[in-house]
Design an enzyme around this catalytic site. Structure first.
Site, PDB file in Angstrom:
ATOM      1  N   SER A 124      -7.364  11.856 -24.518  1.00  0.00           N
ATOM      2  CA  SER A 124      -7.913  12.961 -23.724  1.00  0.00           C
ATOM      3  C   SER A 124      -9.157  13.516 -24.394  1.00  0.00           C
ATOM      4  O   SER A 124      -9.257  13.546 -25.634  1.00  0.00           O
ATOM      5  CB  SER A 124      -6.850  14.062 -23.646  1.00  0.00           C
ATOM      6  OG  SER A 124      -7.408  15.254 -23.140  1.00  0.00           O
ATOM      7  N   TYR A 150      -0.269  20.135 -27.860  1.00  0.00           N
ATOM      8  CA  TYR A 150      -0.504  18.981 -26.978  1.00  0.00           C
ATOM      9  C   TYR A 150      -1.762  18.232 -27.411  1.00  0.00           C
ATOM     10  O   TYR A 150      -1.762  17.003 -27.583  1.00  0.00           O
ATOM     11  CB  TYR A 150      -0.625  19.439 -25.506  1.00  0.00           C
ATOM     12  CG  TYR A 150      -1.351  18.441 -24.643  1.00  0.00           C
ATOM     13  CD1 TYR A 150      -0.705  17.294 -24.196  1.00  0.00           C
ATOM     14  CD2 TYR A 150      -2.704  18.606 -24.330  1.00  0.00           C
ATOM     15  CE1 TYR A 150      -1.390  16.342 -23.447  1.00  0.00           C
ATOM     16  CE2 TYR A 150      -3.390  17.672 -23.587  1.00  0.00           C
ATOM     17  CZ  TYR A 150      -2.735  16.542 -23.155  1.00  0.00           C
ATOM     18  OH  TYR A 150      -3.429  15.608 -22.427  1.00  0.00           O
ATOM     19  N   LYS A 154      -2.445  14.262 -29.161  1.00  0.00           N
ATOM     20  CA  LYS A 154      -3.383  13.207 -28.734  1.00  0.00           C
ATOM     21  C   LYS A 154      -4.214  12.750 -29.932  1.00  0.00           C
ATOM     22  O   LYS A 154      -4.380  11.546 -30.181  1.00  0.00           O
ATOM     23  CB  LYS A 154      -4.292  13.705 -27.608  1.00  0.00           C
ATOM     24  CG  LYS A 154      -3.589  13.907 -26.271  1.00  0.00           C
ATOM     25  CD  LYS A 154      -3.111  12.597 -25.671  1.00  0.00           C
ATOM     26  CE  LYS A 154      -2.436  12.769 -24.333  1.00  0.00           C
ATOM     27  NZ  LYS A 154      -1.709  11.565 -23.886  1.00  0.00           N
TER      28      LYS A 154
HETATM   29  C1  UD1 Z   1      -6.525  20.927 -19.431  1.00  0.00           C
HETATM   30  C2  UD1 Z   1      -6.155  20.933 -20.883  1.00  0.00           C
HETATM   31  C3  UD1 Z   1      -6.398  19.568 -21.461  1.00  0.00           C
HETATM   32  C4  UD1 Z   1      -5.650  18.511 -20.655  1.00  0.00           C
HETATM   33  C5  UD1 Z   1      -6.097  18.591 -19.195  1.00  0.00           C
HETATM   34  C6  UD1 Z   1      -5.335  17.628 -18.304  1.00  0.00           C
HETATM   35  C7  UD1 Z   1      -6.494  23.215 -21.732  1.00  0.00           C
HETATM   36  C8  UD1 Z   1      -7.263  24.086 -22.683  1.00  0.00           C
HETATM   37  N1  UD1 Z   1      -6.902  21.943 -21.628  1.00  0.00           N
HETATM   38  O1  UD1 Z   1      -7.941  20.727 -19.341  1.00  0.00           O
HETATM   39  O2  UD1 Z   1      -5.959  19.555 -22.804  1.00  0.00           O
HETATM   40  O3  UD1 Z   1      -5.934  17.235 -21.188  1.00  0.00           O
HETATM   41  O4  UD1 Z   1      -5.867  19.916 -18.720  1.00  0.00           O
HETATM   42  O5  UD1 Z   1      -4.024  18.034 -18.104  1.00  0.00           O
HETATM   43  O6  UD1 Z   1      -5.581  23.658 -21.081  1.00  0.00           O
HETATM   44  N2  UD1 Z   1      -8.904  27.040 -14.043  1.00  0.00           N
HETATM   45  C9  UD1 Z   1      -8.901  28.237 -13.343  1.00  0.00           C
HETATM   46  N3  UD1 Z   1      -7.747  28.630 -12.716  1.00  0.00           N
HETATM   47  C10 UD1 Z   1      -6.599  27.889 -12.768  1.00  0.00           C
HETATM   48  C11 UD1 Z   1      -6.599  26.658 -13.484  1.00  0.00           C
HETATM   49  C12 UD1 Z   1      -7.778  26.273 -14.115  1.00  0.00           C
HETATM   50  O7  UD1 Z   1      -9.914  28.937 -13.281  1.00  0.00           O
HETATM   51  O8  UD1 Z   1      -5.571  28.312 -12.185  1.00  0.00           O
HETATM   52  C13 UD1 Z   1     -10.161  26.591 -14.683  1.00  0.00           C
HETATM   53  C14 UD1 Z   1     -10.083  26.436 -16.194  1.00  0.00           C
HETATM   54  O9  UD1 Z   1     -10.361  27.645 -16.841  1.00  0.00           O
HETATM   55  C15 UD1 Z   1     -11.134  25.346 -16.434  1.00  0.00           C
HETATM   56  C16 UD1 Z   1     -11.080  24.481 -15.170  1.00  0.00           C
HETATM   57  O10 UD1 Z   1     -10.460  25.312 -14.169  1.00  0.00           O
HETATM   58  O11 UD1 Z   1     -12.427  25.910 -16.527  1.00  0.00           O
HETATM   59  C17 UD1 Z   1     -10.245  23.230 -15.332  1.00  0.00           C
HETATM   60  O12 UD1 Z   1      -8.944  23.592 -15.830  1.00  0.00           O
HETATM   61  P1  UD1 Z   1      -7.754  22.542 -15.938  1.00  0.00           P
HETATM   62  O13 UD1 Z   1      -7.630  21.790 -14.676  1.00  0.00           O
HETATM   63  O14 UD1 Z   1      -6.546  23.277 -16.433  1.00  0.00           O
HETATM   64  O15 UD1 Z   1      -8.271  21.505 -17.033  1.00  0.00           O
HETATM   65  P2  UD1 Z   1      -8.791  21.767 -18.537  1.00  0.00           P
HETATM   66  O16 UD1 Z   1      -8.498  23.123 -19.004  1.00  0.00           O
HETATM   67  O17 UD1 Z   1     -10.209  21.304 -18.607  1.00  0.00           O
END
Ligand code: UD1
Length: 338
Positions: A124, A150, A154
């Site tokens: 990842s 997590y 990785k």
């Molecule tokens: C997350 C994990 C990462 C993992 C990946 C795949 C973290 C810090 N990182 O990545 O380790 O490999 O998922 O499972 O958690 N967001 C919102 N509202 C929400 C959900 C997300 O605003 O309800 C935003 C987040 O702040 C981010 C973006 O959407 O900016 C993507 O989030 P997400 O899909 O959870 O992925 P990552 O955080 O990039």
């Protein structure tokens, strides 16, 4: 080739099963179904018209792993199996370290004793921690600023695989660092099926569009990005699956390492807009505080995978939104009520 997929009933594993079968390979899936549903494999069979051999086993358990893998022949392993919820890993570090590390150790042990010499590991972009530069290439340091167990599992699994490969040079080991996998199979038969409240953005947005959840909380609006919200490199799961087929065929010998991403970043609000357009429905949201551990921007430099694997993303964010919405609409309860 006959390929063993550990965790092959999950989101990325099941899409990879389809891609491998469509490319003419045989697959064997091992999964303990702790966070997946064997219905996904029936859907793989429906899409491809090919029967999938399935073994239910917990690969973190040495004797179960040995017994399960003795029952089948395979020439290569794509290792997906593991726990993957970031917040849960902070609450239950021992479970994450034990499951994710033991599974890899057992898979490597069995490969060694069976003389299976090709491994692709599901890593990842989280191993880059708090990225110093964007886009991120594979020479970026690993492990600085990882915020949760997590992510550490990785990084540690990558190190374990490196060390085993240097002690056992016949092993061809490829580490694939995924950026943000999204979307679903265009048939609407396969997709992401999170248990409970989705942690990740796109499945959450899909459930808001479907009316299952009231509104999205946008985590952080003051990042140094195009509109203040977090920017990520979203990769369609069908493109990601194709990356595994390319890695099995074309990866450099020995230890190799590739980013799988598109090279393009989208903000949370850009994803919301794209999803609204694809679904033809509003996605209500509110701005909320930053989520601890999040970074402002994470974008891949996929040049190495493009040139060495002959692989690149073909699908766009709008394809991912369309396919995720198609999946959500046709399977409102995921694989559970079908
Ligand atoms: C997350 C994990 C990462 C993992 C990946 C795949 C973290 C810090 N990182 O990545 O380790 O490999 O998922 O499972 O958690 N967001 C919102 N509202 C929400 C959900 C997300 O605003 O309800 C935003 C987040 O702040 C981010 C973006 O959407 O900016 C993507 O989030 P997400 O899909 O959870 O992925 P990552 O955080 O990039």
């Amino acid at each position: 080739m006959r390929v063993l997929l550990t965790g092959g009933a999950g989101f990325i594993g099941s899409h990879t099963a389809v891609s491998l079968i469509e490319a003419g390979h045989d697959v064997v899936v091992v999964d303990d179904l702790s966070n997946s549903n064997s219905e996904s494999l029936r859907r793989v069979e429906k899409i491809t018209g090919v029967a999938v051999q399935f073994i239910k086993a917990d690969l973190a358990d040495k004797s179960e792993a040995t017994a399960a893998l003795e029952r089948s022949d395979f020439e290569a392993v794509v290792h997906f199996a593991g726990l993957k919820a970031v917040a849960e890993s902070v609450q239950q570090p021992l479970a994450y370290y034990r499951t994710n590390l033991d599974t890899t150790l057992n898979v490597l042990d069995v490969m060694r004793s069976r003389h299976v010499t090709q491994l692709v590991f599901s890593s990842s972009a989280t191993v880059y921690g708090s990225p110093q530069t964007n886009p991120i290439d594979e020479t970026h340091p690993v492990g600085v600023g990882i915020t949760n167990p997590y992510g550490w599992t990785k990084a540690m699994n990558e190190q374990i695989i490196r060390d085993v490969q240097s002690a056992w040079p016949e092993l061809s080991a490829t580490l694939l660092r995924y950026f943000n996998p999204v979307g679903a199979h265009p048939s609407g038969l396969l997709g992401e099926d999170p248990a409970g409240i989705p942690n990740n953005l796109m499945p959450y947005v899909a459930q808001v569009a479907a009316g299952r959840r009231e509104r999205l909380r946008v985590f952080g609006a003051n990042y140094d990005t195009v509109d203040g919200t977090g920017v990520r490199d979203y990769i369609h799961v069908v493109d990601l699956a194709a990356g595994h087929v390319a890695a099995l065929l074309n990866a450099a010998p020995g230890l190799s390492l590739y980013n799988l991403g598109s090279g393009i970043g989208y903000s949370v609000l850009e994803v919301v807009k794209a999803f609204e357009k694809a679904a033809g429905r509003p996605v209500p949201y509110e701005l909320a505080p930053e989520r601890p551990g999040d970074v402002a921007t994470s974008i891949a430099n996929p040049a190495r995978a493009n040139s060495e694997l002959g692989w690149r993303t073909r699908l766009e964010l709008e394809d991912a939104c369309r396919d995720a919405w198609n999946w959500q609409s046709k399977n409102p309860e995921g694989f559970r009520r079908t």
